[in-house]
Every structure is written in C-alpha cells, then in structure tokens.
Design a protein around this motif. Structure first.
Motif, PDB file in Angstrom:
ATOM      1  N   PHE A  75      -0.406  -4.748   1.748  1.00 49.11           N
ATOM      2  CA  PHE A  75       0.875  -5.453   1.802  1.00 49.11           C
ATOM      3  C   PHE A  75       0.789  -6.780   1.048  1.00 49.11           C
ATOM      4  CE2 PHE A  75       3.870  -8.385   3.806  1.00 49.11           C
ATOM      5  CZ  PHE A  75       5.029  -7.634   3.841  1.00 49.11           C
ATOM      6  N   ARG A  79       2.415  -7.930  -2.803  1.00 48.29           N
ATOM      7  CA  ARG A  79       3.342  -9.052  -2.988  1.00 48.29           C
ATOM      8  C   ARG A  79       2.785 -10.127  -3.908  1.00 48.29           C
ATOM      9  NH1 ARG A  79       5.131  -5.982   0.266  1.00 48.29           N
ATOM     10  NH2 ARG A  79       7.233  -5.990   1.178  1.00 48.29           N
ATOM     11  N   GLN A 132      -5.095  -0.002  -4.971  1.00 42.07           N
ATOM     12  CA  GLN A 132      -4.003  -0.631  -5.723  1.00 42.07           C
ATOM     13  C   GLN A 132      -4.313  -0.719  -7.218  1.00 42.07           C
ATOM     14  OE1 GLN A 132      -1.278  -3.311  -4.609  1.00 42.07           O
ATOM     15  NE2 GLN A 132      -0.945  -1.912  -2.907  1.00 42.07           N
ATOM     16  N   THR A 362      10.679  -4.844  -8.704  1.00 36.47           N
ATOM     17  CA  THR A 362      10.248  -4.556  -7.327  1.00 36.47           C
ATOM     18  C   THR A 362       9.017  -3.656  -7.265  1.00 36.47           C
ATOM     19  OG1 THR A 362      11.738  -2.641  -7.217  1.00 36.47           O
ATOM     20  CG2 THR A 362      12.603  -4.739  -6.416  1.00 36.47           C
ATOM     21  N   GLN A 365       5.593  -4.785  -5.396  1.00 39.39           N
ATOM     22  CA  GLN A 365       5.887  -4.992  -3.984  1.00 39.39           C
ATOM     23  C   GLN A 365       6.078  -3.644  -3.277  1.00 39.39           C
ATOM     24  OE1 GLN A 365       8.886  -8.007  -3.101  1.00 39.39           O
ATOM     25  NE2 GLN A 365       9.811  -6.647  -1.605  1.00 39.39           N
ATOM     26  N   THR A 366       6.804  -2.747  -3.906  1.00 42.48           N
ATOM     27  CA  THR A 366       7.022  -1.414  -3.336  1.00 42.48           C
ATOM     28  C   THR A 366       5.713  -0.644  -3.236  1.00 42.48           C
ATOM     29  OG1 THR A 366       9.254  -1.332  -4.287  1.00 42.48           O
ATOM     30  CG2 THR A 366       8.279   0.761  -3.609  1.00 42.48           C
ATOM     31  N   GLY A 368       2.717  -1.847  -2.904  1.00 43.26           N
ATOM     32  CA  GLY A 368       1.930  -2.410  -1.811  1.00 43.26           C
ATOM     33  C   GLY A 368       2.398  -1.886  -0.463  1.00 43.26           C
ATOM     34  N   THR A 369       3.707  -1.829  -0.273  1.00 41.81           N
ATOM     35  CA  THR A 369       4.267  -1.335   0.987  1.00 41.81           C
ATOM     36  C   THR A 369       3.900   0.132   1.211  1.00 41.81           C
ATOM     37  OG1 THR A 369       6.130  -2.870   0.813  1.00 41.81           O
ATOM     38  CG2 THR A 369       6.394  -0.985   2.299  1.00 41.81           C
ATOM     39  N   VAL A 372       0.376   0.576   2.337  1.00 38.76           N
ATOM     40  CA  VAL A 372       0.221   0.277   3.760  1.00 38.76           C
ATOM     41  C   VAL A 372       0.444   1.561   4.565  1.00 38.76           C
ATOM     42  CG1 VAL A 372       1.219  -0.930   5.745  1.00 38.76           C
ATOM     43  CG2 VAL A 372       0.906  -2.142   3.584  1.00 38.76           C
ATOM     44  N   LEU A 373       1.495   2.282   4.229  1.00 39.78           N
ATOM     45  CA  LEU A 373       1.820   3.512   4.944  1.00 39.78           C
ATOM     46  C   LEU A 373       0.745   4.582   4.735  1.00 39.78           C
ATOM     47  CD1 LEU A 373       5.663   3.712   4.189  1.00 39.78           C
ATOM     48  CD2 LEU A 373       4.518   2.809   6.223  1.00 39.78           C
TER      49      LEU A 373
END
Length: 428
Positions: A75, A79, A132, A362, A365-366, A368-369, A372-373
């Motif tokens: 996350f 960002r 990442q 975006t 950022q997307t 990274g999110t 996380v999932l």
C-alpha cells in the motif's frame, strides 16, 4: 516544418526505447538480489521462531507477520511510487526490507522475541517491493510489450530465488563463525541483498520511467480540448481493473493453499525433508521459469487465452494432487509443477490486464492497492488450507482449489468486451 516535427517525434521515440531497455536491465539486476533476499529469509523463518520460542506451536508466525507486513508495504510503496516515482517507492521498500532482515539477526543475538516479531513485519516490505518491481518494466512498454516486460523481470527474480535457499548452509556456517546463531545467517544474506537491490534502483533507475509517463500524458492532455480531457478521465477501465485483480487474487489463493499443505501431507506419508525440498523446489522453479515464454504468449495470443490457460492448468494441478497416492513422488511433482505454471500464467496475464486498464494518473496507486489484496489472499489461503485439511483432507483441499480455478474462465470472458472497448478508445 512538418519534417522537423516528424524528426523530433522520431528522436523522442528513440529516446523512450532506450530508457525502456535501460529500465528493464536495471530492474532485472535489482530483482536478482531481491529474489535472493526474499527466498533466503523465508526458508528458515519458521525454524528460527521455533528455536527462539522453544515450541513449534507458533512457528507459523513468521510467515503471517511478513505477509501482513508485505500487505502494508504494498500500500505504502504504491502511493510513494504514484507521487514520487518508481525509484523512490522501490528504493524505500527494499531498504526497509533490508533493515527488517538485519533486525531479525539482532533479535536472534539478543534473544528478543518482541524485536523478532517487529523485524519480521518490516521484513515483509522486501517481499512487497519484489512483487511491485514487476510493474516498473511496463511503464514505458507499449501494448504489445507489457507482458514480455513482466516476464523478463520475473525470470530475473528466479535467479535469486534459486540462489537464496542454496546459500542457507553457507550463511549458517558464516554466522556461527562470527558468533551469530546459525539460523540467523540467511537473514544476513537477506538484509544485504535487499539493501543492494535498493541501492541499484536508487543509483541507476534514472530517469524514472513512471515520471516520464506522467509527464508525457500531462503534456498530451494540455494539447487537447476539454471534451477530450473529460473522455481521457474515463480511460481508467474499472471493469478491467477488477478482472485483473480477480485473476491475480484467485490464482494466489489457490496456489498458496495447496502449496502450504503439501509438505504436511508428504510428511504424514513418510517423506523426508529432502523429498519435500525437491517437490517444493520444483514448484518454485515452475512458478518463475515459464516466464521465459509466458509474457511472449500473453502479448501474441492475448490476455484472455492465457487466463483461460491458467484456470485449466490449476484445475489439472488440483485434480492430480487430489488423486495422487500419498507415497507417489512422481505425481506430486507433476501436480506442484502444474500449480506453479498455472500461477505464473495468472500473475502475468492478470498484471498485464491491470496495466492495460489504468492511466498513469492512478496506475501506481491502484497497483499498490491490488498487491495488498494479493498478499491478503495468500495469507487467507494459507490459513484456510490448514483448517480444510484438519476437518477434511488434502485431497479435498486440492480438488476444491482446482474447481475454484475454473472461475477464471467466466471472469476473463466478461473482461473481453471491456478490453476491446478500452483499447479502441486509446487507439492502441
């Protein structure tokens, strides 16, 4: 005037191609070290916890802690990358992972459980950053290069992932020679490798590929009218983002669930550590080595075809694992190999769909999110697998995982129409 503009455009494209190739090279080199840092620490994490606590009741804590830590780091790295570029996000992530690994070494020396747990959580940043890094290679890639770029980076990770576990004995001996507990030795390697990976990114990833993409898209938007600007904001394909995420999350869940319980299943049927190590080693190789061709196939025959291939491959893996006799090394190797290949197909095709469906405003950022999932899906798969086997059997777990994988097919068929629409809008 027209000729001058054409020459300028050609020169710019030539420069971008050079930066793209350099980015792939730099990230690939960093991933060799990053892969070693990841694999070496994971190999002995449970054993170190068991030794320090004097019981194996909580030996699963290290995996849980750095999985949760990797989710949090994904996350943050996403960002940071969105705001400051890949170079900043990846550098901080790798350095944090390195410091976490060295903290584990200090905890072993001082026998501090609190420091061990905190350090393992921070160590998870290295895991997240490793994952990442695959996105960095796609920033300057065109529509037909993205999957191949991801593959190149994953192949580089393979080199380190194989080297790390094989150096466990050497690092254990080195640690003992300097008065450090032998099981902390691999974390010395992990810490050093992560820090080197971070320094490579910091010193060599210049110019930052993601910042270049943001600058190019910002310049493009300034040259178009308000109507076009409004339309460009719609280029983030929400359905594509959901599909790409679903593919990666589902393949991660199934792979981790079956892989986690395979050593336990084998031990119950009398297999020794060397045999278990062989099966898991083949599985890890199958997770990454297919990247040599997966990316090319994904770019040539399409994302949809490779997601379907992932679902079918994982189905066969689950069925073979379910019906294989517990004492059959051959069938277990086949099953775990297919499990790794199916995961590879899903990760690369899902990642490419996600990149295809996002704009630079975006994208990081997307990403990274979503990572996380993915991390949480892995943790969930590992936790649920033990309960399923305890209340049912390894065969039931494997069969259920294989059948669940078939969900990938309707998911990606739903994506097909959205994908064509977004590509047409962008003129790709």
């Amino acid at each position: 005037m027209l000729n001058e503009k054409i020459e300028t455009l050609d020169q710019r494209n030539s420069n971008l191609k050079q930066i793209y190739k350099r980015t792939l090279l730099v990230v690939s080199i960093s991933q060799i070290f990053g892969g070693a840092g990841l694999a070496a620490g994971i190999t002995v994490g449970a054993l170190l916890a068991q030794q320090m606590m004097g019981t194996d009741a909580f030996s699963g804590l290290p995996a849980a802690l750095f999985t949760i830590g990797s989710a949090a780091a994904a996350f943050i790295v996403g960002r940071l990358s969105q705001r400051y570029g890949r170079r900043t996000g990846l550098t901080i992530g790798f350095l944090a992972g390195g410091l976490g690994a060295l903290g584990v070494v200090i905890s072993a020396i001082t026998n501090s459980l609190l420091l061990l747990f905190v350090s393992l959580f921070i160590y998870g940043a290295g895991t997240a950053t490793n994952l990442q890094a695959r996105y960095a290679g796609t920033d300057l890639a065109n529509q037909n290069q993205r999957a191949t770029a991801i593959s190149i980076i994953l192949v580089s990770t393979t080199v380190g992932a194989f080297a790390g576990p094989n150096l466990v004995g050497v690092m254990g001996g080195f640690a003992s020679s300097i008065g450090v507990p032998a099981l902390a030795g691999p974390f010395i390697l992990s810490g050093t490798a992560f820090i080197i990976a971070g320094l490579i990114i910091f010193l060599m990833l210049r110019p930052d590929p993601f910042l270049i993409v943001k600058m190019l898209e910002s310049s493009k938007n300034k040259q178009i009218n308000k109507v076009s600007i409004t339309n460009s904001k719609q280029f983030n394909d929400k359905r594509g983002i959901v599909i790409g995420a679903a593919v990666m999350i589902l393949t991660q869940l199934v792979m981790i669930a079956i892989m986690t319980m395979t050593p336990v299943h084998m031990k119950h049927h009398g297999h020794g550590l060397s045999e278990i190590g062989l099966v898991i080693g083949v599985h890890i190789g199958s997770m990454y080595l297919p990247s040599l061709v997966t990316g090319v196939l994904c770019d040539k025959i399409g994302r949809t075809a490779m997601v379907i291939a992932s679902g079918i491959t994982l189905l066969f893996a689950g069925v073979i694992a379910a019906i294989a006799p517990g004492d059959s090394m051959f069938l277990l190797i086949i099953a775990l190999s297919l499990l790794g290949v199916g995961w590879n197909f899903g990760l690369i095709s899902g990642t490419t769909i996600l990149v295809d469906s996002t704009e630079s405003s975006t994208r990081a950022q997307t990403q990274g999110t979503i990572d996380v999932l993915i991390a949480l899906a892995g943790a969930t798969g590992g936790a649920m697998s033990g309960m399923i086997v305890a209340y049912s059997s390894y065969a039931a777990l494997s069969f259920a995982g294989g059948v669940l994988s078939l969900m990938l097919i309707p998911v990606v068929v739903y994506f097909r129409g959205s994908s064509k629409k977004i590509i047409k809008q962008r003129g790709l």
